[in-house]
Design a protein around this motif. Structure first.
Motif, PDB file in Angstrom:
ATOM      1  N   MET A  28      10.552-101.671 -47.726  1.00 14.26           N
ATOM      2  CA  MET A  28       9.127-100.977 -48.039  1.00 14.26           C
ATOM      3  C   MET A  28       7.902-101.230 -46.862  1.00 14.26           C
ATOM      4  O   MET A  28       7.446-101.448 -46.556  1.00 14.26           O
ATOM      5  N   ILE A  29       7.117 -99.808 -47.480  1.00  4.85           N
ATOM      6  CA  ILE A  29       5.881 -99.653 -47.229  1.00  4.85           C
ATOM      7  C   ILE A  29       4.701 -99.891 -47.006  1.00  4.85           C
ATOM      8  O   ILE A  29       4.615-100.452 -48.341  1.00  4.85           O
ATOM      9  N   ALA A  30       4.021-101.049 -46.193  1.00  6.06           N
ATOM     10  CA  ALA A  30       2.846-101.455 -46.451  1.00  6.06           C
ATOM     11  C   ALA A  30       1.627-101.029 -45.539  1.00  6.06           C
ATOM     12  O   ALA A  30       2.156-100.397 -44.522  1.00  6.06           O
ATOM     13  N   LYS A  31       0.035-101.220 -45.831  1.00  3.03           N
ATOM     14  CA  LYS A  31      -0.696-101.054 -44.935  1.00  3.03           C
ATOM     15  C   LYS A  31      -1.149-102.486 -44.200  1.00  3.03           C
ATOM     16  O   LYS A  31      -0.658-103.519 -44.482  1.00  3.03           O
ATOM     17  N   ASN A  32      -0.888-102.431 -42.517  1.00  3.51           N
ATOM     18  CA  ASN A  32      -2.172-103.301 -41.894  1.00  3.51           C
ATOM     19  C   ASN A  32      -3.295-103.098 -41.891  1.00  3.51           C
ATOM     20  O   ASN A  32      -4.272-102.614 -42.825  1.00  3.51           O
ATOM     21  N   ALA A  33      -4.009-104.165 -41.160  1.00  4.41           N
ATOM     22  CA  ALA A  33      -5.845-104.645 -41.523  1.00  4.41           C
ATOM     23  C   ALA A  33      -6.323-103.741 -41.024  1.00  4.41           C
ATOM     24  O   ALA A  33      -7.412-103.245 -40.700  1.00  4.41           O
ATOM     25  N   THR A  49       9.871 -90.959 -47.316  1.00 10.28           N
ATOM     26  CA  THR A  49       9.107 -90.442 -48.989  1.00 10.28           C
ATOM     27  C   THR A  49       8.997 -91.815 -49.261  1.00 10.28           C
ATOM     28  O   THR A  49       7.822 -92.333 -49.919  1.00 10.28           O
ATOM     29  N   GLY A  50       8.444 -92.734 -48.261  1.00 14.79           N
ATOM     30  CA  GLY A  50       8.013 -94.334 -48.995  1.00 14.79           C
ATOM     31  C   GLY A  50       8.083 -95.269 -50.061  1.00 14.79           C
ATOM     32  O   GLY A  50       7.564 -95.535 -50.466  1.00 14.79           O
ATOM     33  N   GLN A  51       9.775 -94.876 -50.583  1.00 14.96           N
ATOM     34  CA  GLN A  51      10.601 -95.476 -51.474  1.00 14.96           C
ATOM     35  C   GLN A  51      11.096 -96.318 -50.914  1.00 14.96           C
ATOM     36  O   GLN A  51      11.451 -96.109 -49.667  1.00 14.96           O
ATOM     37  N   PRO A  52      11.788 -97.778 -51.223  1.00 12.21           N
ATOM     38  CA  PRO A  52      11.788 -98.256 -51.538  1.00 12.21           C
ATOM     39  C   PRO A  52      13.632 -97.915 -50.468  1.00 12.21           C
ATOM     40  O   PRO A  52      13.561 -97.714 -51.389  1.00 12.21           O
ATOM     41  N   GLN A  53      13.755 -98.844 -49.583  1.00 12.75           N
ATOM     42  CA  GLN A  53      15.228 -98.518 -49.624  1.00 12.75           C
ATOM     43  C   GLN A  53      16.117 -99.999 -48.991  1.00 12.75           C
ATOM     44  O   GLN A  53      15.207-101.114 -48.536  1.00 12.75           O
ATOM     45  N   THR A  54      17.165 -99.777 -49.235  1.00 12.21           N
ATOM     46  CA  THR A  54      18.117-101.247 -49.313  1.00 12.21           C
ATOM     47  C   THR A  54      19.851-100.510 -48.437  1.00 12.21           C
ATOM     48  O   THR A  54      20.217 -99.863 -48.712  1.00 12.21           O
ATOM     49  N   CYS A 104       6.501-101.214 -41.941  1.00 14.94           N
ATOM     50  CA  CYS A 104       7.343-101.771 -42.701  1.00 14.94           C
ATOM     51  C   CYS A 104       7.700-103.057 -42.544  1.00 14.94           C
ATOM     52  O   CYS A 104       7.958-103.642 -41.601  1.00 14.94           O
ATOM     53  N   GLN A 105       7.423-103.523 -43.976  1.00 13.57           N
ATOM     54  CA  GLN A 105       8.213-104.496 -44.508  1.00 13.57           C
ATOM     55  C   GLN A 105       9.348-104.665 -44.486  1.00 13.57           C
ATOM     56  O   GLN A 105       9.919-104.123 -45.040  1.00 13.57           O
ATOM     57  N   TRP A 144      16.427 -95.970 -42.321  1.00  7.95           N
ATOM     58  CA  TRP A 144      14.386 -96.258 -42.078  1.00  7.95           C
ATOM     59  C   TRP A 144      14.015 -94.773 -42.087  1.00  7.95           C
ATOM     60  O   TRP A 144      12.852 -94.983 -42.143  1.00  7.95           O
ATOM     61  N   LYS A 145      14.322 -94.025 -41.682  1.00  2.74           N
ATOM     62  CA  LYS A 145      13.862 -92.629 -41.748  1.00  2.74           C
ATOM     63  C   LYS A 145      13.306 -92.226 -43.241  1.00  2.74           C
ATOM     64  O   LYS A 145      12.352 -91.532 -43.284  1.00  2.74           O
ATOM     65  N   ILE A 146      14.613 -92.306 -44.319  1.00  4.55           N
ATOM     66  CA  ILE A 146      13.875 -91.795 -45.740  1.00  4.55           C
ATOM     67  C   ILE A 146      13.031 -93.058 -45.893  1.00  4.55           C
ATOM     68  O   ILE A 146      11.299 -92.253 -46.831  1.00  4.55           O
ATOM     69  N   VAL A 147      12.495 -94.601 -46.052  1.00  4.72           N
ATOM     70  CA  VAL A 147      11.786 -95.161 -46.397  1.00  4.72           C
ATOM     71  C   VAL A 147      10.601 -94.267 -45.607  1.00  4.72           C
ATOM     72  O   VAL A 147       8.890 -94.886 -46.693  1.00  4.72           O
TER      73      VAL A 147
END
Length: 604
Positions: free
Chosen positions: A181-186, A156-161, A192-193, A150-153
């Motif tokens: 995966m990081i995204a922007k809301n309205a 860095t903005g990089q997707p994590q699994t 985070c999605q 959670w902290k890494i995503v």
């Protein structure tokens, strides 16, 4: 003119309310239109009567055009509304009914939105999940790994699994794969999605595969252990009891024990607990022991049963194979003991003993007298006859071939050769050994070395020939002696008749005294007794009789019956009859009707 309205899709993850973007009613729409007209009244005259006909006509035309324009805009708006509804439905199907769960989580870790699949996975209703921290559903053992990703995503903005275990509302666990995966809301803030994929089945299959591999490894190691040469049964049991716990679900707390006919083999920490499974060791249909596997402490999985079905099957398989192995080991030991006893027995036989393969004449078993281990695998004709091919009838009969031909045992005298090439006379006894289907498979030969016996027989035959020649010479000498003796006797008897008889007769006639006459009679009797061997009576006739036959002849002459003679001589009645026959044959009375006693009496 009325301006066109612009519409934008809402942020993915939020459910929109259709009523928020539509007028409440037609009256509300009219009210808003009238308000707008009042705002724009400055563009129209206060008194339409001052307008000319041309201006009024132009105004009406504008109003008609504007009306049509408004109708066209309204039609476009209705079509856009329908397209929006279809898009919203497709979004609902793709988002809420997706096969994986979706969550929108803010930077603090609180759930902002969630689809129906995620709701189903977590076992909650939607409103119970909104504004709840997602970490609340993470198993405590996996929380540190989750927090690290959670902290890494966010950094860095990089997707994590990550794959971990989550808790449902009923506290049950399930395996899931989380994709961040990081995204922007309205509001253009970072969220985070999170995609939740239920991987419980794949984990179950993976776990089952690992368990199967452990069990297969145990079976392979167990098989390798049994294939080791010269390994003892105790070593098999000691090693097996140490291998078993490694193949169980929780090897760290698993212990094992094998009990077999009073012997106990167990791991260091074995003790009886409430989490145990057992399997009987059966040997020849009877229980001979037991295998036990136990766990020394509780596990959450124990609520559904302490052991897997595969573990029970594995334990039964090992105990069953162990029982068969013990039977095989004991049978092998018995066979070895029998082989040792058989080898000791046949090696104790001083005469050659051999078992020959009937198809290729190969020696399969031989005692030390035949050559022992060094001749096994060789051809019998090569060992016994120094030949490269089987024997033929031209040389001497082959026992194997004779048994093949007749199907019966063979007895005969064969000529063999020793290692130095010396000839050996072997009296051979060969016996067939048949398969259950009646086919000849082996021939057993037992031989007696009669070389010395044959050499002795040759010497005896030579000696007999020499004795026969000597006997012939002795017979000639004896015959000559008898002739000489007869001649001497005749001379003596003739002298007696010529010289002594006239004198004795003269004395008998001249002597008058009684005592003198008695002396002359005694002298005559003694002379007759002395000269009786020469009288050609009994002694000449019985000269070829044996002493026993002479004795029997005297008893017959004295009037004894065969029964009385047998009692006197202490022999059988038939023996006396045989002596009587021999006497008749030697006195030339055989096949003649002459009484033997009368004949013997006539010889006096």
């Amino acid at each position: 003119m009325v301006q066109h309205a612009h519409h934008t899709l809402p942020y993915q993850g939020y459910i929109l309310n259709n009523k928020d973007n539509q007028p409440d009613s037609a009256s509300e729409l009219r009210r808003r239109a009238e308000k707008k007209i009042k705002q724009e009244t400055g563009a129209l005259p206060d008194d339409f009567t001052t307008l000319s006909r041309e201006e009024i006509g132009e105004l009406i035309h504008e109003l008609e055009v504007h009306k049509i324009e408004l109708q066209m805009q309204n039609d476009e708006l209705c079509a856009a509304q329908e397209e929006l509804e279809l898009s919203r439905k497709r979004y609902f199907d793709l988002y809420n009914l997706a096969p994986v769960g979706y969550c929108v989580v803010n930077e603090k870790g609180f759930i902002q939105d969630v689809n129906l699949t995620a709701v189903t996975l977590l076992g909650r209703i939607r409103r119970d999940l909104i504004n709840r921290p997602i970490s609340e559903f993470i198993l405590s053992e996996d929380y540190l790994r989750y927090h690290r990703h959670w902290k890494i995503v966010f950094e860095t903005g990089q997707p994590q699994t990550i794959e971990l275990q989550m808790l449902r509302n009923d506290k049950s666990l399930f395996w899931t794969r989380l994709d961040f995966m990081i995204a922007k809301n309205a509001g253009q803030s970072s969220v985070c999605q999170v995609t939740l994929t239920d991987i419980s089945e794949s984990k179950r299959l993976e776990y089952a595969l690992k368990e199967r591999i452990k069990k297969l490894n145990l079976l392979f190691r167990f098989s390798d252990l049994l294939e080791k040469p010269e390994i003892s049964l105790n070593e098999v049991l000691k090693t097996t009891v140490l291998m078993i716990p490694q193949a169980w679900q929780f090897p760290g707390i698993a212990e094992a024990c094998i009990e077999l006919e009073g012997q106990i083999f167990q791991t260091k920490g074995f003790r009886k607990t409430q989490w145990m499974q057992t399997s009987d060791i059966v040997i020849q249909g009877k229980k001979a022991g037991q295998m036990t596997v136990c766990y020394t402490e509780n596990r959450p999985a124990f609520n559904e049963g302490s052991f897997l079905i595969e573990e029970s099957c594995l334990l039964n398989t090992i105990s069953e194979r162990l029982g068969r192995i013990i039977e095989r080991v004991r049978l092998t030991e018995a066979v070895k003991h029998s082989e040792m006893f058989l080898r000791t027995t046949i090696n104790s036989i001083t005469n050659p003993f051999v078992v020959i393969n009937a198809s290729d004449y190969t020696i399969e078993l031989a005692n030390n007298a035949y050559g022992g281990e060094k001749v096994i695998g060789l051809k019998c004709h090569a060992v016994a006859h120094h030949r490269s091919t089987p024997c033929t009838d031209d040389d001497h009969p082959c026992p194997v071939q004779e048994i093949k031909r007749t199907g019966k045992p063979f007895i005969g005298e064969l000529l063999h050769y020793d290692d130095q090439g010396n000839q050996l006379n072997m009296e051979t006894y060969a016996f067939p050994i048949f398969e259950p289907n009646g086919q000849l498979c082996r021939v057993l030969e037992y031989q007696i070395d009669i070389t010395a016996h044959r050499q002795t027989e040759l010497k005896l035959e030579q000696k007999a020939a020499e004795l026969k020649e000597m006997n012939a010479a002795l017979k000639v000498l004896l015959k000559r002696r008898e002739l000489d003796k007869e001649e001497i006797g005749q001379n003596i008897f003739a002298n007696y008749q010529i010289v002594l008889t006239p004198i004795i007769q003269n004395l008998k006639n001249t002597l008058t005294q009684e005592d003198q006459r008695e002396i002359i009679q005694i002298l005559e009797l003694r002379l007759k007794n002395i000269l009786s061997p020469f009288s050609k009576k009994l002694s000449d006739k019985l000269i070829n009789l044996t002493p026993t036959e002479i004795h029997v002849a005297h008893l017959i002459k004295s009037g004894k019956s065969n029964k009385e003679i047998s009692q006197i001589l202490n022999c059988s009645f038939h023996t006396v009859s045989r002596h009587r026959d021999n006497i008749r044959a030697k006195t030339n009375l055989k096949n003649k009707k002459i009484n033997l006693r009368s004949f013997l009496l006539s010889l006096e």
